[in-house]
Every structure is written in structure tokens, then in C-alpha cells.
Design a protein around this motif. Sequence first.
Motif: not given
Length: 181
Positions: A33-42, A103-105, A136-142
Motif C-alpha cells: 500500500f502507498l499509505e502508512a497506518y499512522e497516516e490513515a488512522a489520523a 488498487v487496495g486489494v 484492467v490493470r494493477l501494480f505489484v511490488h517486485e
Amino acid sequence: MTHVIRSIRADEWPAVKALRLAALQDPVAPIAFLEAYEEAAARPDSYWRERAAGAAEGTTERQQFVAEGPDGEWAGSLTVLVEKAGTHDPFGGAVEESQGHVVGVFVRDGQRGNGLIGALLDAALGWSWGLGLERVRLFVHERNSRAEAAYRKAGFVPTGATAAVPGNPEEREIEFEVRRR
């Protein structure tokens, strides 16, 4: 499978928030994910209300699907963004054809391996094809081999394209796609 795959409703924003926060606490979250827990929780509740409303009502921009168990618990979800030809994607690349972008799977740890990813992706693809999209596309970290295997099993194939991970250009995201048959 005992789960129902369905679109979310705008009033389900507390569940959207709870599942997203659970996803961001998963051990692979830093590469998934491109977001950290702390960022989302706030984020304030107004953010989650708007996010759920947009994801529930989107017919040309986004749609969020959820796997709901017989007990009402959400076991997983994903979101489809519609990228219009001529715009730019989240990595800054030009979008050449209108397409869906998954995204966000996320599937909860205790629910993995029972077909939920495939069922969620089937719903996402069906929705995308219903809009007339051909790709339909998606991206996966290597380094996310677990996700890569799940997407390959669902029929996604690598395109050969990669993108730098935002904030970490030394690492790559690999593009996978599926085309309407």
C-alpha cells in the motif's frame, strides 16, 4: 464459498475505515500500500465518509467491492479506479486507453486461500467490462510474491512495464493486466 461479493454502501464508512486500518497493519503493508497506518488512522471521520460515498456511488470513477461473510464481517475488499485515456495515472504515466485500475486489494489473514481474491477480482472485472472497458490493470511490488501469485492465478499477466515506487525510486512496481475476452 460462503461470502457475498458486493459493492459497498456509503453508510458503511466505519467498516471501510476498519478494514483499511486492518490492511495497513498487515506485515506486507509497507510494500503493498502507498499509505502508512499512522497516516490513515489520523484522518477524520469526514474523510472516511467521503471515501465510502465515492467508492459506493462511483460508476465512472471508482467502485469498491467487499467480501462479506455470513456473520457480516468483511473479509476483504478491493477498489477499481477508472482511468480515462489522456489522463495521468498515480505513477505519473500517461494513460493511453480508458481502463480499470485495481488498487487496495486486501483479504484478512484468516480468510486467505479460500478463493476470496479471485471472487473479488471477478466482481471487479465484471463491473469494468460492464462499463465497456477493455483492459484492467494493477501494480505489484517486485517483492510481493504472494500477491503476484494470486493475480496470476486470476488471469492477470505481466505487461513488462514497471514504475518506481513513490517515495522509493530504487524499488519497482510491476504492471499486470487482463484484457476482456
